[in-house]
Design a protein around this motif. Structure first.
Motif, PDB file in Angstrom:
ATOM      1  N   UNK A 199       0.822  -1.195   0.000  1.00 48.99           N
ATOM      2  CA  UNK A 199       0.000   0.000   0.000  1.00 48.99           C
ATOM      3  C   UNK A 199       0.855   1.242   0.000  1.00 48.99           C
ATOM      4  N   UNK A 200       0.248   2.357  -0.428  1.00 45.71           N
ATOM      5  CA  UNK A 200       0.957   3.623  -0.533  1.00 45.71           C
ATOM      6  C   UNK A 200       0.042   4.707   0.025  1.00 45.71           C
ATOM      7  N   UNK A 201       0.616   5.641   0.796  1.00 47.00           N
ATOM      8  CA  UNK A 201      -0.192   6.694   1.413  1.00 47.00           C
ATOM      9  C   UNK A 201       0.574   8.006   1.424  1.00 47.00           C
ATOM     10  N   UNK A 202      -0.191   9.097   1.436  1.00 49.27           N
ATOM     11  CA  UNK A 202       0.409  10.429   1.525  1.00 49.27           C
ATOM     12  C   UNK A 202      -0.628  11.394   2.075  1.00 49.27           C
ATOM     13  N   UNK A 203      -0.148  12.451   2.707  1.00 47.29           N
ATOM     14  CA  UNK A 203      -0.995  13.562   3.140  1.00 47.29           C
ATOM     15  C   UNK A 203      -0.518  14.790   2.386  1.00 47.29           C
ATOM     16  N   UNK A 204      -1.420  15.445   1.687  1.00 45.67           N
ATOM     17  CA  UNK A 204      -1.037  16.551   0.813  1.00 45.67           C
ATOM     18  C   UNK A 204      -1.560  17.880   1.349  1.00 45.67           C
ATOM     19  N   UNK A 205      -0.787  18.950   1.071  1.00 45.72           N
ATOM     20  CA  UNK A 205      -1.182  20.287   1.508  1.00 45.72           C
ATOM     21  C   UNK A 205      -1.239  21.263   0.329  1.00 45.72           C
ATOM     22  N   UNK A 206      -1.142  20.753  -0.893  1.00 49.96           N
ATOM     23  CA  UNK A 206      -1.126  21.638  -2.051  1.00 49.96           C
ATOM     24  C   UNK A 206      -1.697  20.922  -3.274  1.00 49.96           C
ATOM     25  N   UNK A 207      -2.045  21.710  -4.287  1.00 51.91           N
ATOM     26  CA  UNK A 207      -2.526  21.133  -5.540  1.00 51.91           C
ATOM     27  C   UNK A 207      -1.425  20.328  -6.216  1.00 51.91           C
ATOM     28  N   UNK A 208      -0.175  20.809  -6.118  1.00 53.81           N
ATOM     29  CA  UNK A 208       0.946  20.050  -6.684  1.00 53.81           C
ATOM     30  C   UNK A 208       1.077  18.692  -6.008  1.00 53.81           C
ATOM     31  N   UNK A 209       0.891  18.681  -4.683  1.00 52.15           N
ATOM     32  CA  UNK A 209       0.971  17.427  -3.949  1.00 52.15           C
ATOM     33  C   UNK A 209      -0.107  16.449  -4.359  1.00 52.15           C
ATOM     34  N   UNK A 210      -1.299  16.966  -4.619  1.00 54.54           N
ATOM     35  CA  UNK A 210      -2.396  16.120  -5.074  1.00 54.54           C
ATOM     36  C   UNK A 210      -2.082  15.519  -6.437  1.00 54.54           C
ATOM     37  N   UNK A 211      -1.538  16.326  -7.331  1.00 52.94           N
ATOM     38  CA  UNK A 211      -1.224  15.811  -8.670  1.00 52.94           C
ATOM     39  C   UNK A 211      -0.186  14.694  -8.607  1.00 52.94           C
ATOM     40  N   UNK A 212       0.807  14.856  -7.744  1.00 48.75           N
ATOM     41  CA  UNK A 212       1.827  13.815  -7.628  1.00 48.75           C
ATOM     42  C   UNK A 212       1.219  12.561  -7.002  1.00 48.75           C
ATOM     43  N   UNK A 213       0.401  12.724  -5.974  1.00 49.35           N
ATOM     44  CA  UNK A 213      -0.248  11.566  -5.354  1.00 49.35           C
ATOM     45  C   UNK A 213      -1.062  10.792  -6.382  1.00 49.35           C
ATOM     46  N   UNK A 214      -1.769  11.512  -7.233  1.00 50.06           N
ATOM     47  CA  UNK A 214      -2.566  10.844  -8.268  1.00 50.06           C
ATOM     48  C   UNK A 214      -1.674  10.177  -9.308  1.00 50.06           C
ATOM     49  N   UNK A 215      -0.522  10.777  -9.578  1.00 45.27           N
ATOM     50  CA  UNK A 215       0.422  10.144 -10.503  1.00 45.27           C
ATOM     51  C   UNK A 215       0.883   8.795  -9.957  1.00 45.27           C
ATOM     52  N   UNK A 216       0.986   8.687  -8.641  1.00 50.98           N
ATOM     53  CA  UNK A 216       1.390   7.430  -8.019  1.00 50.98           C
ATOM     54  C   UNK A 216       0.218   6.466  -7.864  1.00 50.98           C
ATOM     55  N   UNK A 217      -0.904   6.805  -8.454  1.00 49.84           N
ATOM     56  CA  UNK A 217      -2.054   5.911  -8.431  1.00 49.84           C
ATOM     57  C   UNK A 217      -2.903   6.003  -7.185  1.00 49.84           C
ATOM     58  N   UNK A 218      -2.656   6.977  -6.335  1.00 51.00           N
ATOM     59  CA  UNK A 218      -3.439   7.134  -5.120  1.00 51.00           C
ATOM     60  C   UNK A 218      -4.706   7.942  -5.394  1.00 51.00           C
ATOM     61  N   UNK A 219      -5.710   7.695  -4.562  1.00 53.40           N
ATOM     62  CA  UNK A 219      -6.961   8.442  -4.635  1.00 53.40           C
ATOM     63  C   UNK A 219      -7.301   8.961  -3.240  1.00 53.40           C
ATOM     64  N   UNK A 220      -8.064  10.043  -3.209  1.00 51.79           N
ATOM     65  CA  UNK A 220      -8.369  10.658  -1.905  1.00 51.79           C
ATOM     66  C   UNK A 220      -9.204   9.716  -1.049  1.00 51.79           C
ATOM     67  N   UNK A 221      -8.737   9.489   0.172  1.00 50.39           N
ATOM     68  CA  UNK A 221      -9.460   8.602   1.085  1.00 50.39           C
ATOM     69  C   UNK A 221     -10.070   9.361   2.250  1.00 50.39           C
ATOM     70  N   UNK A 222      -9.798  10.649   2.338  1.00 49.74           N
ATOM     71  CA  UNK A 222     -10.397  11.433   3.416  1.00 49.74           C
ATOM     72  C   UNK A 222      -9.665  12.732   3.650  1.00 49.74           C
ATOM     73  N   UNK A 223     -10.129  13.440   4.653  1.00 52.14           N
ATOM     74  CA  UNK A 223      -9.540  14.717   5.040  1.00 52.14           C
ATOM     75  C   UNK A 223      -9.297  14.710   6.536  1.00 52.14           C
ATOM     76  N   UNK A 224      -8.102  15.139   6.952  1.00 57.93           N
ATOM     77  CA  UNK A 224      -7.845  15.332   8.366  1.00 57.93           C
ATOM     78  C   UNK A 224      -7.625  16.816   8.622  1.00 57.93           C
ATOM     79  N   UNK A 225      -7.854  17.243   9.835  1.00 58.25           N
ATOM     80  CA  UNK A 225      -7.669  18.648  10.192  1.00 58.25           C
ATOM     81  C   UNK A 225      -6.494  18.744  11.148  1.00 58.25           C
ATOM     82  N   UNK A 226      -5.484  19.512  10.738  1.00 57.23           N
ATOM     83  CA  UNK A 226      -4.283  19.695  11.552  1.00 57.23           C
ATOM     84  C   UNK A 226      -4.117  21.178  11.847  1.00 57.23           C
ATOM     85  N   UNK A 227      -4.146  21.525  13.125  1.00 54.67           N
ATOM     86  CA  UNK A 227      -3.982  22.913  13.544  1.00 54.67           C
ATOM     87  C   UNK A 227      -4.986  23.821  12.840  1.00 54.67           C
ATOM     88  N   UNK A 228      -6.204  23.300  12.698  1.00 53.26           N
ATOM     89  CA  UNK A 228      -7.272  24.082  12.083  1.00 53.26           C
ATOM     90  C   UNK A 228      -7.274  24.100  10.565  1.00 53.26           C
TER      91      UNK A 228
END
Length: 239
Positions: A199-228
């Protein structure tokens, strides 16, 4: 770049044991990095250094904490991180870098570039490490329940297949969208391709991060809230 040349890159980086020198160096270089603009010279000099290639074998009683090269690489990685992420909520803390780079140094690569008049600077880095299956399952199925992004690293890969967390893949703003960012992501992809995956996982904070995560075949599994601040969790299960 050979190991001797790679060692020279750290010549300007102070030892973290000298806190005043480390603080002065960090503040000065951070200001330089944040003022950099696009430059063909910087892009042409872009090159990586694998943390594992520069450190020695951990020795008792201090392990990697007793390795000056490792301590300098942690400081350089911290500088690269803060240069890539201007918002404090997105920046890694030194204690977190100590944890993950101590536990699994093999997953970290610092990328450097030579800026005219400023010398060699850490301008980006990638980091990844194996995690427990329970950690992966929490990211994949219960992201909203998480209260932070401090996913614990494991010290070794499982030959039968590992769950891998992509800790970071970033480069400073002027190098995004250039051959440099493509080389950085391609090298990370080569690293991951060599690992037996479950399995592969990542937490992204930017649109660039999302694009790379999707390039690695990952899909959004949820949202966490960190420091608001909401952050997107991406995962991929390998069957």
């Amino acid at each position: 770049m050979g190991s001797t040349d790679s060692t020279l890159l750290l010549g300007d980086v102070p030892d973290l044991g000298d806190v005043p020198a480390a603080t002065a160096w960090f503040d000065a270089k951070l200001a330089v990095l944040r003022a950099l603009g696009p430059s063909p010279e910087i892009e042409a000099s872009f090159r990586p250094v694998s943390v594992l290639d520069l450190i020695g074998a951990p020795a008792p009683p201090f392990g990697l904490y007793g390795d000056a090269a490792w301590r300098r690489l942690v400081l350089a990685t911290l500088l690269a991180d803060w240069s890539c992420y201007p918002l404090p909520v997105d920046q890694v803390g030194i204690e977190r870098l100590f944890q993950v780079m101590f536990t699994f140094p093999a997953g970290f690569r610092v990328w450097w570039a030579e800026a005219p008049g400023a010398g060699w600077l850490p301008v980006g880095y990638t980091g990844w490490f194996p995690i427990e299956e329970l950690s992966f399952e929490a990211l994949a199925a219960r992201a909203a329940e998480l209260r932070g992004r401090n996913v614990a690293a494991l010290p070794a890969l499982d030959p039968a297949g590992s769950f891998i967390y992509l800790f970071n893949y970033s480069v400073i703003g002027p190098l995004r969208g250039t051959s440099c960012s493509r080389r950085l992501v391609r090298a990370l992809a080569d690293d991951i391709a060599a690992v037996p995956l479950r399995g592969l996982a990542a937490i992204t904070v930017s649109e660039e991060g999302i694009r790379v995560a999707e390039r690695f075949g990952m899909r959004r599994s949820g949202t966490l809230v960190f420091d608001g601040t909401p952050e997107q969790v991406y995962t991929r299960r390998v069957t």
